[in-house]
Design a protein around this motif. Sequence first.
Motif, mmCIF file in Angstrom:
data_model
loop_
_atom_site.group_PDB
_atom_site.id
_atom_site.type_symbol
_atom_site.label_atom_id
_atom_site.label_comp_id
_atom_site.label_asym_id
_atom_site.label_seq_id
_atom_site.Cartn_x
_atom_site.Cartn_y
_atom_site.Cartn_z
ATOM 1 N N ALA A 12 37.203 41.018 20.288
ATOM 2 C CA ALA A 12 38.217 41.024 19.247
ATOM 3 C C ALA A 12 38.182 42.347 18.517
ATOM 4 O O ALA A 12 37.352 42.586 17.660
ATOM 5 C CB ALA A 12 37.967 39.886 18.276
ATOM 6 N N ARG A 13 39.068 43.206 18.881
ATOM 7 C CA ARG A 13 39.069 44.540 18.317
ATOM 8 C C ARG A 13 39.793 44.553 16.988
ATOM 9 O O ARG A 13 40.942 44.179 16.902
ATOM 10 C CB ARG A 13 39.782 45.481 19.272
ATOM 11 C CG ARG A 13 40.026 46.816 18.643
ATOM 12 C CD ARG A 13 40.904 47.668 19.514
ATOM 13 N NE ARG A 13 41.125 48.919 18.810
ATOM 14 C CZ ARG A 13 41.920 49.861 19.231
ATOM 15 N NH1 ARG A 13 42.567 49.717 20.350
ATOM 16 N NH2 ARG A 13 42.077 50.956 18.546
ATOM 17 N N PRO A 14 39.100 44.985 15.937
ATOM 18 C CA PRO A 14 39.811 45.101 14.670
ATOM 19 C C PRO A 14 40.846 46.216 14.772
ATOM 20 O O PRO A 14 40.514 47.340 15.091
ATOM 21 C CB PRO A 14 38.716 45.482 13.684
ATOM 22 C CG PRO A 14 37.455 45.538 14.443
ATOM 23 C CD PRO A 14 37.749 45.452 15.893
ATOM 24 N N GLN A 15 42.063 45.883 14.552
ATOM 25 C CA GLN A 15 43.127 46.869 14.699
ATOM 26 C C GLN A 15 43.424 47.518 13.375
ATOM 27 O O GLN A 15 43.561 46.857 12.368
ATOM 28 C CB GLN A 15 44.402 46.180 15.193
ATOM 29 C CG GLN A 15 44.312 45.723 16.627
ATOM 30 C CD GLN A 15 44.511 46.883 17.568
ATOM 31 O OE1 GLN A 15 45.351 47.744 17.351
ATOM 32 N NE2 GLN A 15 43.737 46.916 18.635
#
Lengths: 455, 531
Positions: B11-14
């Motif tokens: 889950a890449r923090p955007q």
Amino acid sequence: MSASNRSHSCCSGYTRSQLLRSAAAEAGKGLPAIEPGMPEPAGTGLSRRKFLARGAGLALAVYGASKIPLSAFETGIAQAAQSDKILVSVFFDGGIDSLSVLAPAGDSRYSQLRPNLALPPGAGPAFAEDPNLQWHPAAAALATLYGEGKVSAFPAIGYDHPDQSHFTSRHYYEIGELQVGYRTGWLGRYLDAVGDEENPLQGLSLDGSLSPMIATAEKPVAAIDSVDGYDLWSRVSDPIEAEMFRSFARFGSLPSDSPGLSQVRRAAAQTDKLRQDLAGVGDFSSPVEYPDTWFSHKLAGLAAYIAVGLPMRVVTVRAPGGYDTHADQAGDLEGNLRETCEGILAFQRDLEARGLADRVMVEMWSEFGRRPEENGSLGTDHGAAGCAFVIGSRAKGEMVGEFPGLSSLDADDNLRVTSDFRAMYCSLLEQWLEYDAEAIIPGASGFARPTLVKP
Amino acid sequence: MAIPQQKPVDARPQQRRRKRRRVWKDKHYRWVPDGQGGWRVQGYVYRHHHKPKRGHFRGPGPKPPRQASAPAAAAPAAPPASDPRPAGAYQGPFGEAQAVRLLQRAGFGPVSGQAAQLASMGLVGAVQSLTRPSGPAVLTGPAPRDDDGNPLAPADAWGHDHLWWLDRMVRTNQPLVERMALILHDWFATSNANVSTTQQMIDQSNLFRGRCFGSLLDLFRAVTVDPAMLQWLNGNENYKWAPNENYAREMMELFSLGADRGAYSEDDIREQARALTGWRNDWGDVGAYNFRFEPKWHDTGTKTVFGRTGNWGWEDACRLCVEHPLHPSFFVEKLWSYFIPGAPATDVREGLEQTYVGSGWQIRAVLEQILMRPELYEGPPMVKPPVVQLATMLRRLGRHVDTEAWVWLCEEAGQRLFWPPNVSGWDDNRWLDTSRMRARWNTVTYALEGISVDAWNDDYDEDETPEEALARALASWGSPALRTEHRDALLELAQRSENLILANWQKGPYRALRQNALLQLIGVSPDLILQ
């Protein structure tokens, strides 16, 4: 416009990416006064000229390096004072056009200098303290707070002999002094003076790397890239996970025999401390509706952090977008300004709903304003005086320094300065943070203190 | 009891985006070293950040050639009977520990077996194997792939430039060439932010590769008229009618002489800018192209730079800097700083300056002396730049570039290749803050994908002792040397974890989790963050 803007590569670069990525190339593009060497922001200036400590942890590390001999002035030697006040710094990156934010629509020269970009009279909310000024329509949210007496506006803030390099001018604002050699930010020096040895949250940047404004010499400070939590991901779960973090913290607490090792140890210790401090605060709810933007989301998280009692003193965040609007200014500015102001309004309403509004003051600033005369690409070049705002329930709500008008500009055809940013800092330190500015801001005694805080 | 098998590591923090992106998981296959110099196929769960096409490439691709361990340069020679070393060189034992440090500072650390091989060459042979590579670099192992299993498009796809270079760091048999290219990318820091095309950035990095061991003057001249640099510092907007001082200033301040040393005046900068006039280019749909020198745009008048008067042009401008009496000290100190923390002693610096000037400004001559200095082998450690740490980890783990995650993880850790923060390059004193340390931690987590064990599906050894657990984890990491106190801390963790086992069913799974914890902590230990 300067000849170099023809390609637009620099200007569009600002809107697409961070200021720092482009600033170096930008400075020197036919500007009237280029400084001898563009300094980096506080805390980073060292390596530009003295690279010998590269990677060794010898220079100022983000958590501070007490080995560095700093002057007593820089380190701050006064005794700590307890305060539950929080100062939130919001930075308009790139030099926001103050003549759009507070448009001098009543000034007869405005439409002459800005045939394409001038805002027509009545286009935005009135500015009660100066009938010649009006708010940008996109700043309506800020105008709302202004109408409630919660905004002190600086319509022409800056300093003598303004520097038009992004780097230099921003650096001045970050360190609170017109010099290039400082390694600590003005708020960093405040934290060194009053901060805690163990609390990285006391100075918090919300943008993924540490703001040079809160660069300290000794006390820990922190950066996060999201308010949704500070997770260290792993394929380890409880109960072993807790043991893993215990050992990670152990890496941070063992003795060091080199600056590089101690830098890693400090980072490990602070990272684990922050992980614990922020455990469980990622899932928050807000009592008010925020706009659905990343900036607002950060502020919503910040309000929730304050509400749960996280021990913050100084918080930095960048306003969304870039403000170095050399070309096609109107559209870029409109959207980014609206996003910023609506976020700030929601943040204020959130704090009010939570009963926290008396504890928080917001300061909005930019490294300079823009040239009154628009350029040939529907944009504006670097100018001198800009705008700043101090916002909060406890804000005095009075304009500081008059709008100097467009009929007499400075030698470079830029807006004249009517207030000094260091005077603003002195007042914020003394009236809000309740700390003697003489120990933080060089030459503080020379600045008259505007009243920024309601008694 | 529902213990999650693993956290959502994907889950890449955007930036500027609240919602975490959806991912699509499927099974992929790749070649991993079998420990005997060959390869075996390993299946692993792959997380796509875009919905994968039906029938997309899932590996493992062609089997890499034998000699998995690798990109070692020359064939291992028999241990040199004697290892004669020049005066001023490190005189202590040159074993695996020293070889690891050399490979780490002058490259991206060892792959399995490489340190022993290098140690067998002796100090001088080892250094020269790095500084005197022959022929083009050979990239060993699986070619890099993006998240969809496709080949990279370095000049066109977001982040693939970064992956392309990272892959070269991981797979090259000429690591010092890549390390020097990285150093020169920092030294002559140019960012894609103000350069039309990514190809121009890649071309510049190739310029660095090709000239990193040769004459500094030749390199300087090539950089000065390199299209990326011409755009970045406005050399292409410097005409005789309107000189632009940007490059003139930085070529002195950052590239050759240094600020605050009294080396030049503001007048020198203005005169130098005139000497540099005349470069221009055309503009088209692709951006800037057709870079050329236009004699008519060049200021042919007389210029005085550093007190030397003549009808100087851009080649003279570079030569005048290099011939400046304060240039040799700037050069050797700056080059030194990339390899050894702390300034060289005065006599050491003067010796390096003599070598430099005497050799006609040859980079290799100075480099070889620095890489043999006792300070490198006996002195304190340095913090690895984030990209160097990642490349080192992938080499140690026998992994390759097969995900775009390395782009944003490196960016979060503070080092996106081709995007230095400004013209002075990355700040090596600010690699670690809480945000960047977290990024390094999460990078380790990604690097361990396929190497960490599945605590709930694998039948993990229920009898593994703490010592065995640590040995296994260290072996997965290519047996890095840990400081004693770190090793002790890990052993304590292994023991404490075992104490938590209260029920029979926990015996295997908890030991598997323990293994993952050890793998994780080795990756973020000071030993792997430092070089």
